[in-house]
Scaffold this active site. Structure first.
Site, mmCIF file in Angstrom:
data_model
loop_
_atom_site.group_PDB
_atom_site.id
_atom_site.type_symbol
_atom_site.label_atom_id
_atom_site.label_comp_id
_atom_site.label_asym_id
_atom_site.label_seq_id
_atom_site.Cartn_x
_atom_site.Cartn_y
_atom_site.Cartn_z
ATOM 1 N N ASP A 10 0.881 -1.160 0.000
ATOM 2 C CA ASP A 10 0.000 0.000 0.000
ATOM 3 C C ASP A 10 0.926 1.218 0.000
ATOM 4 O O ASP A 10 2.122 1.102 0.289
ATOM 5 C CB ASP A 10 -0.884 -0.038 1.260
ATOM 6 C CG ASP A 10 -1.682 1.233 1.449
ATOM 7 O OD1 ASP A 10 -2.285 1.704 0.457
ATOM 8 O OD2 ASP A 10 -1.720 1.760 2.576
ATOM 9 N N ASP A 12 -0.181 5.057 0.960
ATOM 10 C CA ASP A 12 -0.441 6.050 2.010
ATOM 11 C C ASP A 12 -0.331 5.416 3.401
ATOM 12 O O ASP A 12 -1.103 4.519 3.726
ATOM 13 C CB ASP A 12 -1.855 6.636 1.845
ATOM 14 C CG ASP A 12 -2.058 7.317 0.494
ATOM 15 O OD1 ASP A 12 -1.159 8.059 0.079
ATOM 16 O OD2 ASP A 12 -3.109 7.098 -0.126
HETATM 17 C C1 G6P Z 1 -6.003 5.781 -0.006
HETATM 18 C C2 G6P Z 1 -6.057 6.449 1.342
HETATM 19 C C3 G6P Z 1 -7.419 7.037 1.606
HETATM 20 C C4 G6P Z 1 -7.877 7.896 0.437
HETATM 21 C C5 G6P Z 1 -7.896 7.062 -0.831
HETATM 22 C C6 G6P Z 1 -8.326 7.850 -2.058
HETATM 23 O O1 G6P Z 1 -6.652 4.572 0.087
HETATM 24 O O2 G6P Z 1 -5.735 5.517 2.364
HETATM 25 O O3 G6P Z 1 -7.348 7.805 2.784
HETATM 26 O O4 G6P Z 1 -9.166 8.428 0.664
HETATM 27 O O5 G6P Z 1 -6.595 6.555 -1.046
HETATM 28 O O6 G6P Z 1 -7.348 8.805 -2.372
HETATM 29 P P1 G6P Z 1 -7.523 9.924 -3.468
HETATM 30 O O7 G6P Z 1 -6.149 10.514 -3.586
HETATM 31 O O8 G6P Z 1 -7.954 9.237 -4.741
HETATM 32 O O9 G6P Z 1 -8.548 10.870 -2.994
HETATM 33 MG MG MG Z 2 -2.755 3.147 3.670
#
Ligand code: G6P
Ligand code: MG
Length: 213
Positions: A10, A12
């Site tokens: 993953d 983030d």
């Molecule tokens: C990841 C993060 C989420 C976030 C999602 C969408 O999964 O953990 O916190 O909302 O990505 O990200 P984006 O950049 O597409 O809004």
């Molecule tokens: Mg994450």
């Protein structure tokens, strides 16, 4: 020798601390709508896509929103987020991240990235690590956000590795569920009290070592 053939990360909260930037951007948006927001609630949003996260946030408020209002709010959050990531550099890699990626490739395994973030390619480029991955899932082509297993299964398929030969690395409850439901081994990054479905939990990638799994 590892019993795995690929490691799928993953982004983030695992490779870099953008989980905190998502938190700040959602908090700013939620509070502008009068919705209470804190770290504990944010835990439910980790790994969940943009519109899914927005729905969870707005469900805590008192009014209902039209689809157009929701799209505008999601866009505002994304602009807050993009402002925060605009100044990222390779210094924003979390400790141990680069070493873990190097260890995996040096052991002859493939590396994959499975983030539902539509900003993932931008973040990888800012960190200077896009070429460290054999395959990066394009979130725009994923129909089901984590905890659905689609994104990890897509990564495995494009790496040419059976799910059972993959190890997934995640900081989110929804992400660990996605890995497990894909039939993979899950390494959680964070706290064992939170990531209860993970096969192993480490505090950060500094403690990642293929020989442990
Ligand atoms: C990841 C993060 C989420 C976030 C999602 C969408 O999964 O953990 O916190 O909302 O990505 O990200 P984006 O950049 O597409 O809004
Ligand atoms: Mg994450």
């Amino acid at each position: 020798m590892s019993r795995f053939k690929a490691v799928i990360f993953d982004l983030d909260g695992v490779i870099t601390d953008t989980a905190h930037y998502h938190y700040l951007a959602w908090k700013r948006l939620a509070e502008s709508e009068g919705v209470p927001f804190d770290e504990a609630f944010n835990e439910h949003l980790k790994g969940v896509d943009r519109m899914g996260s927005l729905d969870l946030i707005l469900a805590r408020g008192s009014r209902s929103y039209t689809q157009d209002e929701k799209l505008a709010l999601a866009d505002t959050k994304n602009r807050h987020y993009q402002q925060l990531i605009a100044t990222m550099t390779p210094d924003d890699l979390l400790p141990g991240a680069l070493r873990a990626l190097e260890e995996v490739r040096a052991a002859g395994l493939k590396t994959g990235l499975a983030s539902v973030s539509k900003n993932a390619f931008t973040v990888l480029d800012r960190l200077g690590i896009r070429d460290r991955f054999d395959y990066v899932v394009d979130a725009a082509r994923i129909a089901n956000s984590k905890p659905h297993p689609e994104i990890f299964l897509t990564a495995a398929q494009n790496l040419g590795v059976a799910p059972g030969d993959c190890l997934g690395v995640e900081d989110a409850v929804a992400g660990v569920a996605s890995i497990k439901d894909a039939g993979m081994y899950a390494v959680g990054v964070g706290s064992p009290e939170v990531l209860t479905r993970a096969d192993r939990v480490i505090p950060s990638l500094q403690k990642f070592s293929l020989q442990d799994y």
